[in-house]
Design a protein around this motif. Structure first.
Motif, short mmCIF file in Angstrom:
data_model
loop_
_atom_site.label_atom_id
_atom_site.label_comp_id
_atom_site.label_asym_id
_atom_site.label_seq_id
_atom_site.Cartn_x
_atom_site.Cartn_y
_atom_site.Cartn_z
N ASN A 135 0.98 -37.62 -14.17
CA ASN A 135 1.94 -38.71 -14.02
C ASN A 135 2.94 -38.37 -12.92
O ASN A 135 3.85 -37.56 -13.13
CB ASN A 135 2.64 -38.92 -15.37
N LEU A 136 2.79 -39.00 -11.77
CA LEU A 136 3.70 -38.71 -10.65
C LEU A 136 5.11 -39.22 -10.90
O LEU A 136 6.06 -38.67 -10.35
CB LEU A 136 3.14 -39.26 -9.34
N ASP A 137 5.28 -40.28 -11.72
CA ASP A 137 6.64 -40.74 -12.04
C ASP A 137 7.43 -39.61 -12.69
O ASP A 137 8.56 -39.31 -12.28
CB ASP A 137 6.61 -41.94 -13.00
N GLU A 138 6.83 -38.98 -13.70
CA GLU A 138 7.50 -37.88 -14.39
C GLU A 138 7.74 -36.71 -13.45
O GLU A 138 8.80 -36.08 -13.49
CB GLU A 138 6.68 -37.43 -15.59
N TRP A 139 6.76 -36.40 -12.60
CA TRP A 139 6.93 -35.29 -11.66
C TRP A 139 8.03 -35.57 -10.65
O TRP A 139 8.84 -34.69 -10.34
CB TRP A 139 5.60 -34.96 -10.97
N GLU A 140 8.08 -36.78 -10.11
CA GLU A 140 9.14 -37.09 -9.14
C GLU A 140 10.52 -37.00 -9.80
O GLU A 140 11.46 -36.49 -9.19
CB GLU A 140 8.92 -38.46 -8.51
N ASN A 141 10.63 -37.49 -11.06
CA ASN A 141 11.91 -37.37 -11.78
C ASN A 141 12.28 -35.89 -11.97
O ASN A 141 13.43 -35.50 -11.77
CB ASN A 141 11.84 -38.08 -13.14
N THR A 148 13.29 -34.30 -8.61
CA THR A 148 14.63 -34.75 -8.25
C THR A 148 15.66 -33.99 -9.08
O THR A 148 16.67 -33.51 -8.54
CB THR A 148 14.77 -36.26 -8.48
N ARG A 150 8.72 -38.20 -1.01
CA ARG A 150 8.33 -39.23 -1.96
C ARG A 150 6.84 -39.51 -1.83
O ARG A 150 6.24 -39.33 -0.77
CB ARG A 150 9.11 -40.52 -1.73
N ARG A 151 6.26 -40.00 -2.89
CA ARG A 151 4.81 -40.23 -2.93
C ARG A 151 4.34 -41.20 -1.87
O ARG A 151 5.06 -42.10 -1.46
CB ARG A 151 4.39 -40.73 -4.31
N TRP A 177 -2.63 -41.05 -5.14
CA TRP A 177 -1.24 -40.87 -4.79
C TRP A 177 -0.93 -39.40 -4.65
O TRP A 177 -1.46 -38.58 -5.40
CB TRP A 177 -0.34 -41.49 -5.85
#
Length: 144
Positions: free
Chosen positions: A98-104, A107, A115-116, A124
């Protein structure tokens, strides 16, 4: 019974048979040269959430981490040369869920990352740098 093969043909057949049974089984590990093993360990443990694993008592500094089910990351200490790593050059990629969780997470830990962006095949990817400047790619497969 048939005549025995000449020695030259026998050696050739043995060589062909050996080549037929030779194969690469897997990528076992990726090794990167780092300046500060402790700083790199903090990065790979805390930022990339990799599991440290036992390392043999080599005569040089280093550390090992688990990559997925069977692969490993080997850190080799005492790097003195510059790192030349780029997302279109030397890097390694880790498939994540899950890239959403990884980006959070990235950050939150103030990681140096881009950013992706989407690859032409629909996958992605996010690129980040370790303390030495080695590029690591996190990616999800097409359609994720």
């Amino acid at each position: 019974m048939g005549a025995a093969l000449p020695a030259k043909e026998t050696r050739l057949n043995a060589k062909v048979a050996t080549l037929l049974f030779m194969k690469v089984h897997e990528l076992n590990h990726v090794a990167i040269h780092v300046r500060d093993v402790e700083a790199s360990c903090r990065f790979f443990k805390n930022v990339l959430r990799l599991e440290p694993i036992p390392r043999p008592a080599f005569s040089f500094p280093g550390a090992w981490f688990r990559l997925g089910a069977a692969q490993e990351l080997h850190l080799i200490g005492d790097r003195t040369e510059a790192v030349h790593s780029h997302n279109r050059g030397n890097h390694f990629a880790l498939r994540v869920d899950n890239l959403d969780e990884w980006e959070n997470h990235l950050t939150g830990v103030k990681a140096d990352f881009q950013r992706r962006k989407m690859r032409p095949d629909g996958a992605w990817q996010v690129f980040l740098r370790d303390p030495d400047g080695h590029v690591v790619e996190l990616f999800t497969g097409p359609g994720k």
